[in-house]
Scaffold this motif. Sequence first.
Motif, PDB file in Angstrom:
ATOM      1  N   ASN A  81       0.820  -1.207   0.000  1.00 49.17           N
ATOM      2  CA  ASN A  81       0.000   0.000   0.000  1.00 49.17           C
ATOM      3  C   ASN A  81       0.851   1.252   0.000  1.00 49.17           C
ATOM      4  OD1 ASN A  81      -3.037  -0.380   0.212  1.00 49.17           O
ATOM      5  ND2 ASN A  81      -2.321  -1.899   1.677  1.00 49.17           N
ATOM      6  N   GLN A  82       2.003   1.192   0.655  1.00 48.51           N
ATOM      7  CA  GLN A  82       2.881   2.352   0.688  1.00 48.51           C
ATOM      8  C   GLN A  82       3.292   2.754  -0.715  1.00 48.51           C
ATOM      9  OE1 GLN A  82       6.253   1.944   3.298  1.00 48.51           O
ATOM     10  NE2 GLN A  82       7.416   3.529   2.234  1.00 48.51           N
ATOM     11  N   GLN A  83       3.640   1.787  -1.542  1.00 48.34           N
ATOM     12  CA  GLN A  83       4.050   2.089  -2.909  1.00 48.34           C
ATOM     13  C   GLN A  83       2.902   2.648  -3.732  1.00 48.34           C
ATOM     14  OE1 GLN A  83       6.473  -1.135  -4.700  1.00 48.34           O
ATOM     15  NE2 GLN A  83       6.449  -2.078  -2.669  1.00 48.34           N
ATOM     16  N   VAL A  84       1.742   2.026  -3.609  1.00 49.31           N
ATOM     17  CA  VAL A  84       0.585   2.477  -4.379  1.00 49.31           C
ATOM     18  C   VAL A  84       0.168   3.882  -3.955  1.00 49.31           C
ATOM     19  CG1 VAL A  84      -1.866   2.072  -4.828  1.00 49.31           C
ATOM     20  CG2 VAL A  84      -0.263   0.162  -4.870  1.00 49.31           C
ATOM     21  N   PHE A  85       0.108   4.119  -2.636  1.00 47.28           N
ATOM     22  CA  PHE A  85      -0.343   5.415  -2.153  1.00 47.28           C
ATOM     23  C   PHE A  85       0.635   6.526  -2.517  1.00 47.28           C
ATOM     24  CE2 PHE A  85      -3.976   5.376   0.976  1.00 47.28           C
ATOM     25  CZ  PHE A  85      -4.512   4.196   0.486  1.00 47.28           C
ATOM     26  N   ARG A  86       1.940   6.228  -2.487  1.00 47.33           N
ATOM     27  CA  ARG A  86       2.917   7.237  -2.861  1.00 47.33           C
ATOM     28  C   ARG A  86       2.714   7.666  -4.319  1.00 47.33           C
ATOM     29  NH1 ARG A  86       7.330   4.474  -2.565  1.00 47.33           N
ATOM     30  NH2 ARG A  86       7.815   4.892  -0.364  1.00 47.33           N
ATOM     31  N   ALA A  87       2.528   6.689  -5.199  1.00 47.84           N
ATOM     32  CA  ALA A  87       2.311   7.001  -6.612  1.00 47.84           C
ATOM     33  C   ALA A  87       1.006   7.770  -6.809  1.00 47.84           C
ATOM     34  CB  ALA A  87       2.294   5.716  -7.434  1.00 47.84           C
ATOM     35  N   ASN A  88      -0.017   7.390  -6.061  1.00 54.93           N
ATOM     36  CA  ASN A  88      -1.315   8.016  -6.233  1.00 54.93           C
ATOM     37  C   ASN A  88      -1.360   9.461  -5.755  1.00 54.93           C
ATOM     38  OD1 ASN A  88      -2.367   5.700  -7.354  1.00 54.93           O
ATOM     39  ND2 ASN A  88      -3.155   4.915  -5.429  1.00 54.93           N
ATOM     40  N   ILE A  89      -0.743   9.739  -4.618  1.00 52.32           N
ATOM     41  CA  ILE A  89      -0.784  11.111  -4.120  1.00 52.32           C
ATOM     42  C   ILE A  89       0.042  12.020  -5.021  1.00 52.32           C
ATOM     43  CG2 ILE A  89       1.190  10.987  -2.516  1.00 52.32           C
ATOM     44  CD1 ILE A  89      -0.526  12.640  -0.573  1.00 52.32           C
ATOM     45  N   ASN A  90       1.134  11.502  -5.565  1.00 49.34           N
ATOM     46  CA  ASN A  90       1.919  12.297  -6.516  1.00 49.34           C
ATOM     47  C   ASN A  90       1.110  12.574  -7.776  1.00 49.34           C
ATOM     48  OD1 ASN A  90       4.116  12.324  -4.787  1.00 49.34           O
ATOM     49  ND2 ASN A  90       5.121  10.569  -5.737  1.00 49.34           N
ATOM     50  N   GLY A  91       0.376  11.557  -8.237  1.00 46.37           N
ATOM     51  CA  GLY A  91      -0.455  11.734  -9.426  1.00 46.37           C
ATOM     52  C   GLY A  91      -1.581  12.724  -9.198  1.00 46.37           C
ATOM     53  N   LEU A  92      -2.200  12.659  -8.028  1.00 53.05           N
ATOM     54  CA  LEU A  92      -3.280  13.592  -7.727  1.00 53.05           C
ATOM     55  C   LEU A  92      -2.770  15.022  -7.671  1.00 53.05           C
ATOM     56  CD1 LEU A  92      -5.545  11.878  -5.041  1.00 53.05           C
ATOM     57  CD2 LEU A  92      -6.247  12.815  -7.241  1.00 53.05           C
ATOM     58  N   MET A  93      -1.621  15.227  -7.059  1.00 53.47           N
ATOM     59  CA  MET A  93      -1.072  16.569  -6.971  1.00 53.47           C
ATOM     60  C   MET A  93      -0.777  17.125  -8.367  1.00 53.47           C
ATOM     61  SD  MET A  93       1.487  16.173  -3.689  1.00 53.47           S
ATOM     62  CE  MET A  93       2.156  17.832  -3.942  1.00 53.47           C
ATOM     63  N   GLU A  94      -0.243  16.267  -9.225  1.00 54.64           N
ATOM     64  CA  GLU A  94       0.055  16.709 -10.589  1.00 54.64           C
ATOM     65  C   GLU A  94      -1.224  17.035 -11.353  1.00 54.64           C
ATOM     66  OE1 GLU A  94       2.217  14.980 -14.648  1.00 54.64           O
ATOM     67  OE2 GLU A  94       2.381  13.912 -12.722  1.00 54.64           O
ATOM     68  N   ARG A  95      -2.226  16.176 -11.207  1.00 54.90           N
ATOM     69  CA  ARG A  95      -3.472  16.374 -11.935  1.00 54.90           C
ATOM     70  C   ARG A  95      -4.189  17.645 -11.480  1.00 54.90           C
ATOM     71  NH1 ARG A  95      -6.932  13.264 -14.909  1.00 54.90           N
ATOM     72  NH2 ARG A  95      -9.138  13.828 -14.813  1.00 54.90           N
ATOM     73  N   LEU A  96      -4.086  17.953 -10.185  1.00 54.88           N
ATOM     74  CA  LEU A  96      -4.770  19.112  -9.635  1.00 54.88           C
ATOM     75  C   LEU A  96      -3.868  20.344  -9.578  1.00 54.88           C
ATOM     76  CD1 LEU A  96      -6.629  17.311  -6.703  1.00 54.88           C
ATOM     77  CD2 LEU A  96      -7.526  17.911  -8.955  1.00 54.88           C
ATOM     78  N   ASN A  97      -2.709  20.266 -10.241  1.00 52.91           N
ATOM     79  CA  ASN A  97      -1.769  21.390 -10.301  1.00 52.91           C
ATOM     80  C   ASN A  97      -1.344  21.862  -8.915  1.00 52.91           C
ATOM     81  OD1 ASN A  97      -1.813  21.577 -13.176  1.00 52.91           O
ATOM     82  ND2 ASN A  97      -3.779  22.670 -13.053  1.00 52.91           N
ATOM     83  N   GLN A  98      -1.082  20.901  -8.041  1.00 53.24           N
ATOM     84  CA  GLN A  98      -0.622  21.199  -6.688  1.00 53.24           C
ATOM     85  C   GLN A  98       0.872  20.878  -6.602  1.00 53.24           C
ATOM     86  OE1 GLN A  98      -3.283  18.539  -4.697  1.00 53.24           O
ATOM     87  NE2 GLN A  98      -4.832  20.108  -4.342  1.00 53.24           N
ATOM     88  N   THR A  99       1.679  21.901  -6.613  1.00 52.63           N
ATOM     89  CA  THR A  99       3.127  21.691  -6.641  1.00 52.63           C
ATOM     90  C   THR A  99       3.752  21.717  -5.255  1.00 52.63           C
ATOM     91  OG1 THR A  99       3.479  24.055  -6.995  1.00 52.63           O
ATOM     92  CG2 THR A  99       3.307  22.656  -8.953  1.00 52.63           C
ATOM     93  N   ARG A 100       3.023  22.212  -4.265  1.00 54.29           N
ATOM     94  CA  ARG A 100       3.581  22.309  -2.919  1.00 54.29           C
ATOM     95  C   ARG A 100       2.460  22.269  -1.899  1.00 54.29           C
ATOM     96  NH1 ARG A 100       6.431  28.041  -3.064  1.00 54.29           N
ATOM     97  NH2 ARG A 100       7.144  27.121  -5.037  1.00 54.29           N
ATOM     98  N   GLY A 101       2.852  22.322  -0.616  1.00 49.18           N
ATOM     99  CA  GLY A 101       1.875  22.315   0.458  1.00 49.18           C
ATOM    100  C   GLY A 101       1.634  20.917   1.001  1.00 49.18           C
ATOM    101  N   VAL A 102       0.837  20.847   2.050  1.00 48.50           N
ATOM    102  CA  VAL A 102       0.496  19.575   2.687  1.00 48.50           C
ATOM    103  C   VAL A 102      -0.722  18.973   2.001  1.00 48.50           C
ATOM    104  CG1 VAL A 102      -0.271  18.472   4.820  1.00 48.50           C
ATOM    105  CG2 VAL A 102       1.427  20.308   4.903  1.00 48.50           C
ATOM    106  N   HIS A 103      -0.593  17.719   1.615  1.00 50.09           N
ATOM    107  CA  HIS A 103      -1.708  17.010   0.982  1.00 50.09           C
ATOM    108  C   HIS A 103      -1.813  15.614   1.575  1.00 50.09           C
ATOM    109  CE1 HIS A 103      -2.216  20.243  -1.903  1.00 50.09           C
ATOM    110  NE2 HIS A 103      -0.899  20.226  -2.093  1.00 50.09           N
TER     111      HIS A 103
END
Length: 365
Positions: A86-108
């Motif tokens: 799950n750690q691997q999947v979640f890491r990839a997913n949160i990075n993808g969500l940030m990219e898709r939502l144009n979130q380059t910084r901050g706490v997510h």
Amino acid sequence: MSTLFILLLSCSVASPVKHSLKYFLTAASGTPNIPEFVGAAVVDEVQVGYCDSNIKRAEPKQDWIKKLIKADPQHLEWYALKCSGNQQVFRANINGLMERLNQTRGVHILQRMNGCDWDDETGEVVGFNQYGYDGEDFIALDLETLTWVAPKPQAVITKLRWDSEKARLEYNKNYYIHKCPDWLKKYVHFGKSFLQRTDLPSVSLLQKTPSSPVSCHATGFYPDKADLFWRKDGEQLHEDVDHGEILPNKDGTFQMRVDLKLSSVRPEDWSRYDCVFQLSGVKNHIVTKLDKDQIRTNWGGDPQFPVAAVIGAVVGLLLLAACISGLFIWRKKNNGFRPVNISDRSDTNVTVEENTPGATTSGEK
């Protein structure tokens, strides 16, 4: 952070009717003082297992869980695989969500909670599987229709893709309706003496300043099926009172408070007020009279007021919510926990919405 829930004291036994198995998974970005991945397993609101990306292993948190693992060593291995996958999947997913939502910084924060409730009287089973992002619902599984519900436009792509994966949906249905309650029943059997106990609290009257409300504070009770309220002349008060939530203590017990505004209380009427604590399954209530001599304060350097204890409880709650339960400022529900098999994923490079609730995480393959 990972030290939670040990037995404080035991009283008469009261058997709850409903039991729950919840799993909480959280991936965090932009939080240097918090592990980037945290997982926790909770049975009847008691944490039984924990893992995070720093310790890189699964840890049992109760003696009775350790006995279960001793009888079934593969149980701990199962959780360890779940944690790392799950750690691997979640890491990839949160990075993808940030990219898709144009979130380059901050706490997510990306969260998952799933699992099941079981009524040991009626046999009713309710399963659930939900994801949230930055404190809001992202996508959830409807087990009645076997479809995914997407409250956010960003999750529609995920919904359409996952709705088409019929075999995976059937697997999920079988897990939440059959496998999850089977695990829950096993946990309840092994932890019966711990989970079905009744702990009575200590109740104190607290006041920060002479003009502050008087807090009736109960701590150390178990289970969390309790009520705390102020009365006047034996009648429950609904005005000029402020009810706090039931909060977890580090030892697995709970605490709660209810405040009474003194501006509405005439000095000559103090004896007409009392605070009542009620615990499910216990006939005798704890009644505390409103008495100035019994109020613990912190003005004038009075050392009796447990400021550190209250602050510690709040900090402990925040750590529990943020690091153990996955920052669930979202919606408290249940959560299921299953091992991740990354090799089963054929969509690891697709957009985050299409693999955020990875098919092989927490009860899904």
